[in-house]
Design a protein around this motif. Structure first.
Motif, PDB file in Angstrom:
ATOM      1  N   THR A 122     -20.008 -19.755 -22.485  1.00 22.34           N
ATOM      2  CA  THR A 122     -19.064 -19.017 -23.280  1.00 22.34           C
ATOM      3  C   THR A 122     -19.660 -18.435 -24.475  1.00 22.34           C
ATOM      4  OG1 THR A 122     -18.758 -21.069 -24.948  1.00 22.34           O
ATOM      5  CG2 THR A 122     -17.686 -21.187 -22.819  1.00 22.34           C
ATOM      6  N   GLU A 142     -22.511 -26.214 -27.427  1.00 22.65           N
ATOM      7  CA  GLU A 142     -21.339 -26.582 -26.694  1.00 22.65           C
ATOM      8  C   GLU A 142     -20.079 -26.429 -27.291  1.00 22.65           C
ATOM      9  OE1 GLU A 142     -19.863 -29.440 -23.085  1.00 22.65           O
ATOM     10  OE2 GLU A 142     -21.648 -29.913 -24.049  1.00 22.65           O
ATOM     11  N   ASP A 145     -13.391 -26.226 -28.001  1.00 17.76           N
ATOM     12  CA  ASP A 145     -12.399 -25.787 -26.656  1.00 17.76           C
ATOM     13  C   ASP A 145     -12.408 -24.480 -26.750  1.00 17.76           C
ATOM     14  OD1 ASP A 145     -10.188 -26.008 -25.284  1.00 17.76           O
ATOM     15  OD2 ASP A 145      -8.841 -26.366 -27.123  1.00 17.76           O
ATOM     16  N   GLN A 148     -10.569 -18.903 -22.453  1.00 20.36           N
ATOM     17  CA  GLN A 148     -11.100 -18.517 -21.187  1.00 20.36           C
ATOM     18  C   GLN A 148     -11.674 -17.207 -21.317  1.00 20.36           C
ATOM     19  OE1 GLN A 148     -10.020 -15.844 -19.379  1.00 20.36           O
ATOM     20  NE2 GLN A 148      -8.100 -15.404 -20.602  1.00 20.36           N
ATOM     21  N   THR A 151     -15.502 -16.195 -21.058  1.00 22.36           N
ATOM     22  CA  THR A 151     -15.964 -17.346 -20.245  1.00 22.36           C
ATOM     23  C   THR A 151     -16.743 -16.903 -19.022  1.00 22.36           C
ATOM     24  OG1 THR A 151     -14.904 -19.134 -21.120  1.00 22.36           O
ATOM     25  CG2 THR A 151     -15.714 -19.826 -19.265  1.00 22.36           C
ATOM     26  N   ASP A 174      -7.084 -22.714 -20.519  1.00 26.27           N
ATOM     27  CA  ASP A 174      -8.477 -22.705 -20.514  1.00 26.27           C
ATOM     28  C   ASP A 174      -8.870 -24.028 -21.006  1.00 26.27           C
ATOM     29  OD1 ASP A 174      -7.154 -22.326 -22.934  1.00 26.27           O
ATOM     30  OD2 ASP A 174      -8.120 -20.425 -23.597  1.00 26.27           O
ATOM     31  N   SER A 175      -8.034 -24.643 -21.548  1.00 27.47           N
ATOM     32  CA  SER A 175      -8.503 -26.004 -22.233  1.00 27.47           C
ATOM     33  C   SER A 175      -8.512 -27.065 -20.974  1.00 27.47           C
ATOM     34  CB  SER A 175      -7.432 -26.606 -23.029  1.00 27.47           C
ATOM     35  OG  SER A 175      -7.582 -25.895 -24.459  1.00 27.47           O
ATOM     36  N   TYR A 177      -9.174 -26.440 -17.876  1.00 26.40           N
ATOM     37  CA  TYR A 177     -10.426 -26.005 -17.183  1.00 26.40           C
ATOM     38  C   TYR A 177     -11.669 -26.768 -17.812  1.00 26.40           C
ATOM     39  CZ  TYR A 177     -12.832 -24.084 -13.365  1.00 26.40           C
ATOM     40  OH  TYR A 177     -13.354 -23.857 -12.129  1.00 26.40           O
ATOM     41  N   THR A 178     -11.680 -26.721 -19.044  1.00 26.75           N
ATOM     42  CA  THR A 178     -12.932 -27.159 -19.727  1.00 26.75           C
ATOM     43  C   THR A 178     -13.129 -28.787 -19.659  1.00 26.75           C
ATOM     44  OG1 THR A 178     -12.950 -25.296 -21.561  1.00 26.75           O
ATOM     45  CG2 THR A 178     -13.743 -27.438 -22.091  1.00 26.75           C
ATOM     46  N   ARG A 182     -16.046 -30.784 -17.635  1.00 21.14           N
ATOM     47  CA  ARG A 182     -16.629 -31.937 -18.241  1.00 21.14           C
ATOM     48  C   ARG A 182     -16.388 -33.301 -17.489  1.00 21.14           C
ATOM     49  NH1 ARG A 182     -15.225 -29.871 -24.271  1.00 21.14           N
ATOM     50  NH2 ARG A 182     -16.638 -28.485 -24.444  1.00 21.14           N
ATOM     51  N   LEU A 188     -20.265 -26.846 -20.705  1.00 22.41           N
ATOM     52  CA  LEU A 188     -19.995 -25.426 -21.206  1.00 22.41           C
ATOM     53  C   LEU A 188     -20.826 -24.942 -22.200  1.00 22.41           C
ATOM     54  CD1 LEU A 188     -17.031 -27.028 -20.090  1.00 22.41           C
ATOM     55  CD2 LEU A 188     -16.295 -24.772 -20.214  1.00 22.41           C
TER      56      LEU A 188
END
Length: 306
Positions: A122, A142, A145, A148, A151, A174-175, A177-178, A182, A188
């Motif tokens: 990111t 990293e 949050d 996207q 990214t 996006d959150s 998928y993050t 993890r 990320l």
């Protein structure tokens, strides 16, 4: 077999401005191919899409399906056509800085060499400002949050954890998928020196009782989002909390705390406060009910009623 370090960019568009064409042309200098996905624009400019067809692969969705569905359509097309090793997702109002891809791939290569399971890279900064970071584990940063846009997602990670959650429609896609990356053991990491230019909503004067709010003589602004967007923010935050609270409690608690603060600022200092408050209440209600997908028409009507 994906070509090593090959990158395809995927942009989600909705009534895109004419300048997106030049943005895509500049993007082409850093990636192998570009896919743009029109997410059912109600009033698309024909000339803009004609010009985009000269510089990118264009996909047109028949209806507005949300950013998750639009990006997924572009990702699937890119993988079928070119099988890239990396997919860069972008909003139409975002642009990567010089050498972004080169620096991101270099960072990913070093991290992989250090034994890190890299799910995505990111931006390190947005508009020149460092993003909110997680506590440091090693030399690789990293984001707490990351959004996207900007990214760079590993195709290997996509194979493992799947595509974006289309049912969230917009906000927190996006959150989620993050959190999912993890949850599957991926990191990320931020790309060293990678900057993203991005528009953060509409800046409106922060006012209380009709007066501008100031701190140390500086007039403050509220970044305004329309009520329907605030509805999705509130609703999808509940969804994330339910799904990831047990696995990532510290991340969820901080995210919920920040969202609560932002909502309080909106309904206290921003414009259109009653509609925004209604959006928070209805979004929270529907999140608790487990409602997903597009905002229901009756809720939309309530948010736009005078």
């Amino acid at each position: 077999m994906p070509q090593q370090d090959s990158v395809v960019a995927v942009l989600s568009l909705f009534n895109p401005p004419a300048e997106v064409v030049e943005r895509v042309r500049r993007l082409q200098r850093q990636v192998d191919n570009v896919v743009v996905v029109d997410d059912g624009s109600p009033s698309p400019d024909a000339r803009t899409f004609e010009q985009l067809a000269d510089v990118a692969q264009v996909i047109r969705l028949g209806e507005n399906k949300g950013i998750g569905a639009a990006l997924n359509a572009g990702i699937q097309h890119a993988r079928a056509a070119w099988d890239p090793a990396w997919l860069l997702t972008l909003d139409q109002d975002s642009e990567i800085g010089p050498h972004f891809i080169e620096r991101a791939l270099e960072t990913a290569q070093r991290a992989t060499g250090a034994g890190i399971k890299v799910g995505a890279v990111t931006p390190e900064t947005h508009n020149g400002t460092r993003i909110d970071m997680l506590p440091g584990k090693d030399e690789f940063g990293e984001g707490f949050d990351p959004m996207q846009s900007g990214t760079l997602i590993s195709a290997t990670a996509l194979d493992h954890v799947g595509l974006l959650d289309e049912a969230l429609f917009i906000d927190a896609v996006d959150s989620e998928y993050t959190a999912r990356l993890r949850q599957h053991g991926y990191r990320l990491i931020t790309g060293d020196g990678c900057d993203l230019s991005h528009t953060l909503g509409q800046a409106r004067p922060m006012k209380f009782l009709g007066l501008r709010v100031k701190i140390a003589g500086r007039e403050l602004n509220v970044y305004y989002h329309a009520p329907f967007r605030v509805y999705y923010m509130a609703r999808n935050s509940i969804q994330l909390t339910r799904k990831y609270l047990l696995g990532q409690p510290a991340w969820i608690f901080k995210r919920v705390a920040l969202e609560t603060i932002f909502h309080l600022i909106r309904v206290t200092y921003g414009p259109n406060r009653m509609a925004l408050l209604k959006a928070v209440v209805l979004g929270t209600r529907d999140g608790l009910r487990g409602r997903r997908g597009r905002i229901p028409q009756d809720v939309q009507d309530k948010l736009t009623a005078p």
